[in-house]
Design an enzyme around this catalytic site. Structure first.
Site, mmCIF file in Angstrom:
data_model
loop_
_atom_site.group_PDB
_atom_site.id
_atom_site.type_symbol
_atom_site.label_atom_id
_atom_site.label_comp_id
_atom_site.label_asym_id
_atom_site.label_seq_id
_atom_site.Cartn_x
_atom_site.Cartn_y
_atom_site.Cartn_z
ATOM 1 C CE LYS A 26 11.528 1.148 -13.003
ATOM 2 N NZ LYS A 26 10.538 2.142 -12.627
ATOM 3 C CB SER A 54 -0.890 0.003 1.237
ATOM 4 O OG SER A 54 -0.042 -0.071 2.387
ATOM 5 C CG ASN A 84 15.652 4.589 -7.780
ATOM 6 O OD1 ASN A 84 16.325 4.249 -6.816
ATOM 7 N ND2 ASN A 84 14.440 4.110 -8.006
ATOM 8 N N GLY A 136 1.274 1.024 -4.914
ATOM 9 C CA GLY A 136 0.183 0.158 -4.487
ATOM 10 C C GLY A 136 -1.123 0.932 -4.353
#
Lengths: 348, 348
Positions: A204, A10, A269, A14
């Site tokens: 990725k 979650s 990221n 999510g």
């Protein structure tokens, strides 16, 4: 009876997928049970339980604030209760928690249920990698597909048009998942190459850190495009080596180039990579400061693949992955990153 | 005697490449004549001739201000004088001028000279397309290669690391051009697939407009990634149909995905797409306002391929190219753009 859907996890993604799934099961009652259980790791938010906030205000105030969830999505803090009698399990949580979750669910679910992994990562074995979908299948004895794509959660929650890729070795399951996830703004394509879909989703995020590093160093779009291209080449080579049978065509799907491009421009990221240049803090410190409880998946994956590649004496074939791991560990200065790309094996 | 290099064109990219070439020929005298002639279309800039400004201040103050050109690059306003006795011709000017330039040079150049096209575009014939490199070869009777890549001129001039792709059907010529262009910050790879290199260079500017349109509409990175991916799919399909023998692998080179990504984030055609959403001006008006004498290549290419596809009854296979042309012509509202992607043939 329609199929009962259970979301395990979650967080940001999510919660965004819960919004889609909640609406779709209600609109497609001939296929799905209109009640969706969402397993939520309980925590306190401003003195209230997160599950209670979700079930009364229908908003995940911590991980996807400002987005209304359909009220047929019910947050459940107990995993066994949440996953009981499910037909379709959507795994969407950080990959370090998968083993424990599966251990709890094992023996407590229907044998003919199916799963789909939205988890960005791979597991490490002595000989190489193991896909999260394979971990789930082995632990629970059920078929598992994967869905990845250029799907930054906040934008999906705002219903901006995007594509996603369902990898499934079972056509019927792939079609069922497409009916569960697809909306006019969230377009799903099915490929029967689950391994490549998952490898793309894991790797990725490593390349995304590299894109952030060149952003932090004030390079422009040319250098970033070279990082994206060389990163893609390392992803393809990694898939070829560690997942024989991987198809290059899958890299042209949303889970491939599209997700890579989105991650390298808007992902968390990428933000981490930029912060690693601009501050001298550790990744752990930056995670606390920037993500407030969520985690950066890129550095974990970078560390894992570094160790596989080191064991197999293949590091020199992956100079970008190697450099990104070392920069995240503060063993290499970010200013060295671009130098590592100048004599890339792709240039030989 | 080293080979004499002549640059035909002196815009933004022509000037950036002149900087590289000027330094390289000086450093590699065993291969090249250290004097580089650059054909400059004469114009007045603040009361001075542009060629005189370049030859005294060594700066193209109009198209690449702030960048020092090596003083062995000599601006010549007369095409015949500039191109006389050349061994290597670098064509770097808008594609609408190629035919006239070649007509003037014809019969006035060495038979064993070679050419390389840095021009983003294709020529249109009744049956389909003709590559600029083929136009040059037919008109001048000399071999012509092509070089394209993620090479936004301003960033190349700042010596930021990038990659580029040389397409050449002649290995020796490809190697010679690599020695002419390559520097530690400008990395060249050779492929023997000139047609795909050129088709990428032409079509990426069309997709770049599409990326600008979704930027202008305030979509995020997911939608833009879908535009980039679907645009790439249309580029690949176009190459397959109109240039049989085109290799999919070339799309993984810098001229393919990398240039597409850079163009969709930092290129001038992206800027045009955004402006088309935010103003009601025509493309011609926006060109005057934004480019001060340079031209947008994307709308020209979009118009040309629209007409080919219309003639061949193939428009429905290329909904993005079609929509971008119509939006540039103000025949479709930019708000319709994303709808055109929802039922893309790639989704069938």
């Amino acid at each position: 009876m329609g199929k009962a859907v259970c979301i395990i996890g979650s967080g940001n993604w999510g919660s965004a997928i819960a919004k889609i799934v909640g609406h779709n099961v209600r609109d497609r009652r001939e296929l799905f049970d209109p009640l969706v259980r969402m397993y939520v790791y309980e925590e306190m938010v401003d003195g209230e339980k997160l599950t209670e906030v979700i079930n009364t205000r229908h908003e995940n105030v911590k991980y996807l604030p400002g987005v209304q969830l359909p009220d047929n999505v019910v947050a459940v803090p107990n995993l066994l209760e949440a996953s009981k009698d499910g037909d379709i399990y959507i795994f969407v949580l950080p990959h370090q928690f998968v083993a424990d979750i599966c251990a709890t669910m094992k023996g407590n679910i229907k044998k003919d249920s199916i799963a789909v992994s939205l988890i960005k990562g791979v597991s490490i074995t002595e000989g190489g990698i193991k896909l999260i979908s394979d971990v789930i299948t082995e632990e629970l004895g059920i078929h598992c597909s994967a869905m990845m794509g250029a799907n930054l959660a906040g934008e999906v929650a705002k219903e901006q048009f995007c594509e996603s890729t369902i990898g499934s070795t079972n056509e019927e399951n792939g079609q069922m998942l497409k009916r569960l996830f697809e909306t006019p703004y969230f377009h799903c394509m099915i490929v029967n190459d689950t391994p490549t879909v998952e490898i793309c989703g894991a790797l990725k995020n490593v390349v995304g850190i590299g894109a952030g590093i060149v952003d932090g160093m004030n390079y422009g779009d040319n250098t970033k495009a070279a990082v994206i291209r060389l990163g893609l080449m390392e992803m393809i080579k990694f898939a070829e080596l560690f997942s024989p049978g991987s198809k290059v065509s899958t890299f042209f799907e949303s889970c491939g180039i599209a997700d890579l491009v989105a991650t390298c421009h808007g992902g968390r990221n990428r933000m981490l990579g930029e912060s690693v240049v601009k501050s001298s803090k550790t990744v752990k410190e930056l995670e606390k400061e920037l993500l407030h409880g969520q985690s950066f998946q890129g550095p974990l994956v970078a560390r894992e693949i570094y160790h596989i590649l080191e064991t197999k004496h293949m590091l020199e074939q992956f100079p970008m992955f190697m450099a990104i791991h070392k920069i995240c560990e503060r063993e290499m200065d970010p200013s060295q990153f671009v130098s590592c790309l100048r004599n890339h094996p792709e240039h030989m």
